[in-house]
Design a protein around this motif. Structure first.
Motif, mmCIF file in Angstrom:
data_model
loop_
_atom_site.group_PDB
_atom_site.id
_atom_site.type_symbol
_atom_site.label_atom_id
_atom_site.label_comp_id
_atom_site.label_asym_id
_atom_site.label_seq_id
_atom_site.Cartn_x
_atom_site.Cartn_y
_atom_site.Cartn_z
ATOM 1 N N MET A 47 -35.719 -17.759 23.049
ATOM 2 C CA MET A 47 -36.597 -16.590 22.940
ATOM 3 C C MET A 47 -37.790 -16.722 23.885
ATOM 4 O O MET A 47 -38.149 -15.791 24.597
ATOM 5 C CB MET A 47 -37.147 -16.462 21.514
ATOM 6 N N LEU A 48 -38.400 -17.892 23.856
ATOM 7 C CA LEU A 48 -39.583 -18.131 24.686
ATOM 8 C C LEU A 48 -39.251 -18.026 26.168
ATOM 9 O O LEU A 48 -40.045 -17.518 26.962
ATOM 10 C CB LEU A 48 -40.171 -19.511 24.370
ATOM 11 N N SER A 49 -38.064 -18.487 26.540
ATOM 12 C CA SER A 49 -37.659 -18.414 27.942
ATOM 13 C C SER A 49 -37.464 -16.964 28.387
ATOM 14 O O SER A 49 -37.692 -16.623 29.543
ATOM 15 C CB SER A 49 -36.373 -19.215 28.182
ATOM 16 N N LEU A 50 -37.060 -16.096 27.457
ATOM 17 C CA LEU A 50 -36.854 -14.684 27.785
ATOM 18 C C LEU A 50 -38.167 -13.991 28.102
ATOM 19 O O LEU A 50 -38.218 -13.072 28.924
ATOM 20 C CB LEU A 50 -36.155 -13.964 26.627
ATOM 21 N N VAL A 51 -39.250 -14.409 27.459
ATOM 22 C CA VAL A 51 -40.562 -13.829 27.738
ATOM 23 C C VAL A 51 -40.976 -14.126 29.167
ATOM 24 O O VAL A 51 -41.619 -13.307 29.839
ATOM 25 C CB VAL A 51 -41.624 -14.383 26.757
ATOM 26 N N ARG A 52 -40.569 -15.288 29.666
ATOM 27 C CA ARG A 52 -40.965 -15.708 31.014
ATOM 28 C C ARG A 52 -40.049 -15.159 32.098
ATOM 29 O O ARG A 52 -40.310 -15.351 33.287
ATOM 30 C CB ARG A 52 -40.978 -17.243 31.102
ATOM 31 N N GLU A 53 -38.964 -14.472 31.699
ATOM 32 C CA GLU A 53 -38.043 -13.943 32.704
ATOM 33 C C GLU A 53 -38.724 -12.923 33.595
ATOM 34 O O GLU A 53 -39.693 -12.269 33.214
ATOM 35 C CB GLU A 53 -36.828 -13.284 32.015
ATOM 36 N N SER A 109 -33.771 -9.498 10.426
ATOM 37 C CA SER A 109 -33.592 -8.049 10.338
ATOM 38 C C SER A 109 -34.084 -7.370 11.604
ATOM 39 O O SER A 109 -33.472 -6.408 12.096
ATOM 40 C CB SER A 109 -34.344 -7.490 9.129
ATOM 41 N N ALA A 110 -35.213 -7.862 12.133
ATOM 42 C CA ALA A 110 -35.759 -7.307 13.378
ATOM 43 C C ALA A 110 -34.766 -7.486 14.519
ATOM 44 O O ALA A 110 -34.595 -6.592 15.366
ATOM 45 C CB ALA A 110 -37.081 -7.985 13.717
ATOM 46 N N PHE A 111 -34.123 -8.641 14.547
ATOM 47 C CA PHE A 111 -33.106 -8.907 15.563
ATOM 48 C C PHE A 111 -31.946 -7.919 15.438
ATOM 49 O O PHE A 111 -31.519 -7.308 16.423
ATOM 50 C CB PHE A 111 -32.585 -10.344 15.400
ATOM 51 N N ALA A 112 -31.447 -7.736 14.222
ATOM 52 C CA ALA A 112 -30.277 -6.883 13.985
ATOM 53 C C ALA A 112 -30.546 -5.431 14.352
ATOM 54 O O ALA A 112 -29.744 -4.788 15.042
ATOM 55 C CB ALA A 112 -29.846 -6.984 12.527
ATOM 56 N N VAL A 286 -32.409 -3.820 29.835
ATOM 57 C CA VAL A 286 -31.942 -5.209 29.750
ATOM 58 C C VAL A 286 -30.427 -5.250 29.940
ATOM 59 O O VAL A 286 -29.734 -4.250 29.732
ATOM 60 C CB VAL A 286 -32.308 -5.849 28.398
ATOM 61 N N ASP A 287 -29.907 -6.404 30.347
ATOM 62 C CA ASP A 287 -28.476 -6.504 30.612
ATOM 63 C C ASP A 287 -27.662 -6.932 29.402
ATOM 64 O O ASP A 287 -26.444 -7.055 29.471
ATOM 65 C CB ASP A 287 -28.205 -7.457 31.788
ATOM 66 N N HIS A 288 -28.322 -7.178 28.262
ATOM 67 C CA HIS A 288 -27.589 -7.496 27.040
ATOM 68 C C HIS A 288 -28.458 -7.177 25.822
ATOM 69 O O HIS A 288 -29.647 -7.531 25.797
ATOM 70 C CB HIS A 288 -27.178 -8.963 27.015
ATOM 71 N N PRO A 289 -27.903 -6.523 24.792
ATOM 72 C CA PRO A 289 -28.680 -6.170 23.598
ATOM 73 C C PRO A 289 -29.338 -7.355 22.905
ATOM 74 O O PRO A 289 -30.440 -7.235 22.369
ATOM 75 C CB PRO A 289 -27.627 -5.521 22.686
ATOM 76 N N VAL A 290 -28.662 -8.499 22.907
ATOM 77 C CA VAL A 290 -29.182 -9.664 22.189
ATOM 78 C C VAL A 290 -30.495 -10.157 22.791
ATOM 79 O O VAL A 290 -31.372 -10.651 22.081
ATOM 80 C CB VAL A 290 -28.134 -10.802 22.161
ATOM 81 N N LYS A 291 -30.648 -10.003 24.101
ATOM 82 C CA LYS A 291 -31.897 -10.429 24.738
ATOM 83 C C LYS A 291 -33.097 -9.732 24.107
ATOM 84 O O LYS A 291 -34.094 -10.361 23.749
ATOM 85 C CB LYS A 291 -31.857 -10.138 26.244
ATOM 86 N N GLN A 292 -32.991 -8.417 23.989
ATOM 87 C CA GLN A 292 -34.109 -7.667 23.418
ATOM 88 C C GLN A 292 -34.245 -7.936 21.928
ATOM 89 O O GLN A 292 -35.347 -7.947 21.383
ATOM 90 C CB GLN A 292 -33.943 -6.166 23.676
ATOM 91 N N GLY A 293 -33.103 -8.166 21.265
ATOM 92 C CA GLY A 293 -33.152 -8.506 19.847
ATOM 93 C C GLY A 293 -33.931 -9.788 19.600
ATOM 94 O O GLY A 293 -34.724 -9.884 18.654
ATOM 95 N N LEU A 294 -33.732 -10.769 20.464
ATOM 96 C CA LEU A 294 -34.452 -12.035 20.335
ATOM 97 C C LEU A 294 -35.945 -11.858 20.602
ATOM 98 O O LEU A 294 -36.784 -12.480 19.941
ATOM 99 C CB LEU A 294 -33.864 -13.068 21.296
ATOM 100 N N LEU A 295 -36.273 -11.007 21.568
ATOM 101 C CA LEU A 295 -37.686 -10.754 21.860
ATOM 102 C C LEU A 295 -38.380 -10.072 20.684
ATOM 103 O O LEU A 295 -39.540 -10.363 20.371
ATOM 104 C CB LEU A 295 -37.820 -9.898 23.124
ATOM 105 N N GLN A 296 -37.686 -9.145 20.032
ATOM 106 C CA GLN A 296 -38.282 -8.466 18.887
ATOM 107 C C GLN A 296 -38.423 -9.423 17.701
ATOM 108 O O GLN A 296 -39.386 -9.332 16.926
ATOM 109 C CB GLN A 296 -37.437 -7.256 18.496
ATOM 110 N N ALA A 297 -37.487 -10.332 17.550
ATOM 111 C CA ALA A 297 -37.609 -11.355 16.507
ATOM 112 C C ALA A 297 -38.830 -12.226 16.780
ATOM 113 O O ALA A 297 -39.571 -12.598 15.860
ATOM 114 C CB ALA A 297 -36.343 -12.209 16.456
ATOM 115 N N LEU A 298 -39.048 -12.542 18.049
ATOM 116 C CA LEU A 298 -40.219 -13.328 18.435
ATOM 117 C C LEU A 298 -41.502 -12.569 18.110
ATOM 118 O O LEU A 298 -42.501 -13.172 17.708
ATOM 119 C CB LEU A 298 -40.168 -13.648 19.934
ATOM 120 N N GLY A 299 -41.468 -11.248 18.262
ATOM 121 C CA GLY A 299 -42.634 -10.434 17.943
ATOM 122 C C GLY A 299 -43.066 -10.570 16.493
ATOM 123 O O GLY A 299 -44.259 -10.519 16.180
ATOM 124 N N VAL A 300 -42.111 -10.762 15.605
ATOM 125 C CA VAL A 300 -42.417 -10.970 14.189
ATOM 126 C C VAL A 300 -43.180 -12.276 14.004
ATOM 127 O O VAL A 300 -44.154 -12.350 13.245
ATOM 128 C CB VAL A 300 -41.126 -10.977 13.346
#
Length: 452
Positions: A47-53, A109-112, A286-300
């Motif tokens: 998740m943290l690595s995605l923020v730095r992308e 839940s935020a991820f889903a 984004v190129d994959h839904p899971v990427k954004q899902g992980l970022l939103q989970a991180l937001g929590v």
């Protein structure tokens, strides 16, 4: 009006007073935690690595980081201050522990909900991505009427929240500066109007700069306070855990109340499961839904583990008479104890920034949801005008009926959203498996892009 008020009160009593909504959110969080094998913990480092992308200008939507900031803006709002004050005042230090627990559970839940928002999103006439629960309820379940009901509930909620936000800001400024509420209200309305009647991109660009700045500023001051009181931290952590699981509270019959207060404040400050954040996340290119899902989970985690905890620490470390202190006055006096009189002013300014970012984040949500009903500009403008009216009304006085209406709206939209994400849970699991399979291949082959 009386009959409508009775209906709203009846629904609110079932969802809120009897904790039905709380248990639904807990159940959904645990369900997706198990179904994804606790993805929020397993892939936390990722998740943290995605923020730095690299977040370059996108042609078909906002960047994933901008989407993260927009949803964080609405999460990191007045609730992180006022809500935590209420939790500590009523539930004591132990309630903070249960806020942490619910951040972990709720992030699933935020991820889903975010993954589904990306999978089932659509495009506007100008080629921009748009989506949210209404879209996956329509395309995924074939229940357009349920999507329409979600949108109507969300708009009711967000309009009501505007009043709550405005009222919190004007009251804090009155305490800190002695400025009358009407003056502060007009300033807030003018600033909001300038931004919301501009382009949607202006909101995303502003929030991508404002959210990191205000969060960093707030956490910097809190870090100073923590370092200043570093010798008290071990005792504070012991107190938080002992009160959360303590025999004293259990014997006194208050342990259940401590747990429930912490759970409520944790769940409803970070919005996980309510369906709000996916409305912004769906716009990310984004190129994959899971990427954004992980970022939103991180937001929590950012909302609850960092911001809410920071607020709680400041109050719990303050050696002041808390007997007659309530609301923002409690927090302002805690900051006064730690850093002097300027602490009261600091909190008023931070609350203004938090609240302003909340308003802009909600406007982004609303724009996407209104597009589900129609792309005609007249409906967007009507809601913008309603928002300014609610900001004005809330700034000069409290309207308890509107506050109840906001509770009604968020309660209904959360129930609808939870039904949708649970019924579409197979899609979430399949998408995650696809992503992790591609991630493994990427690690072996040295590639950087993951596609679906």
């Amino acid at each position: 009006m009386v009959r409508m008020g009775n209906i709203i009160s009846f629904v609110n009593e079932i969802l809120w007073e009897r904790n039905i909504l709380v248990w639904m959110l807990i159940g959904a969080g645990l369900f997706f935690s198990v179904k994804t094998k606790f993805v929020q913990l397993r892939l936390f480092k990722h998740m943290l690595s995605l923020v730095r992308e690299n977040n370059e200008e996108k042609s078909q939507g906002i960047t994933s980081f901008q989407a993260f900031c927009i949803s964080t803006a609405s999460r990191v709002g007045a609730g992180n201050l006022v809500g935590v004050v209420a939790a500590v005042s009523i539930g004591g230090a132990g309630s903070i522990f249960w806020m942490w627990v619910m951040a972990v559970i709720g992030s699933a839940s935020a991820f889903a909900e975010t993954v589904l928002a990306i999978i089932y999103r659509g495009k506007t006439k100008d080629g921009k991505y748009v989506g949210g629960p209404a879209f996956f309820l329509d395309k995924g379940l074939g229940k357009k009427w349920l999507g329409v009901l979600f949108v109507m509930s969300a708009l009711i909620c967000w309009a009501g929240v505007m009043q709550v936000v405005s009222n919190s800001v004007t009251e804090s400024f009155k305490v800190a500066f002695g400025i009358d509420q009407l003056t502060v209200t007009m300033i807030l309305i003018v600033l909001t109007g300038v931004v919301i009647f501009g382009k949607r991109d202006k909101i995303s660009m502003l929030l991508s700069k404002l959210v990191p700045l205000m969060s960093a500023l707030y956490l910097l001051v809190v870090l100073f306070i923590v370092i200043k009181n570093i010798n008290l931290i071990p005792g504070l952590m012991t107190e938080i855990v002992s009160q959360a699981l303590g025999i004293k509270q259990a014997v006194g019959g208050s342990l259940g109340a401590v747990i429930m207060i912490g759970i409520k404040r944790g769940l409803f400050s970070n919005e996980a499961g309510s369906g709000s954040a996916p409305s912004a996340a769906a716009s990310a290119d984004v190129d994959h839904p899971v990427k954004q899902g992980l970022l939103q989970a991180l937001g929590v985690f950012v909302d609850t583990i960092l911001i809410c905890s920071a607020t709680a620490f400041v109050m719990l470390l303050a050696d002041i008479d808390k007997t007659n202190l309530t609301g923002m006055e409690f927090l302002q006096e805690s900051f006064r104890y730690h850093v002097g009189d300027w602490g009261v002013i600091f909190i008023a300014l931070i609350l203004f920034l938090f609240s302003f970012s909340t308003v802009l984040g909600i406007m982004f949500y609303a724009k996407n949801n209104i597009m589900f009903l129609s792309e005609r500009d007249i409906f967007q403008n009507m809601f913008k005008i309603l928002v300014l009216v609610m900001l004005f009304q809330g700034g000069i006085q409290r309207n308890l009926f509107i506050w109840s209406l906001a509770d009604f709206g968020i309660g209904l939209m959360t129930v609808i959203n939870l039904i949708g994400i649970v019924l579409l849970s197979k899609e979430v699991k399949g998408c995650l498996e696809n992503y992790e399979g591609n991630l493994l291949k990427k690690q072996k082959m040295g590639k950087t892009k993951i596609t679906i």
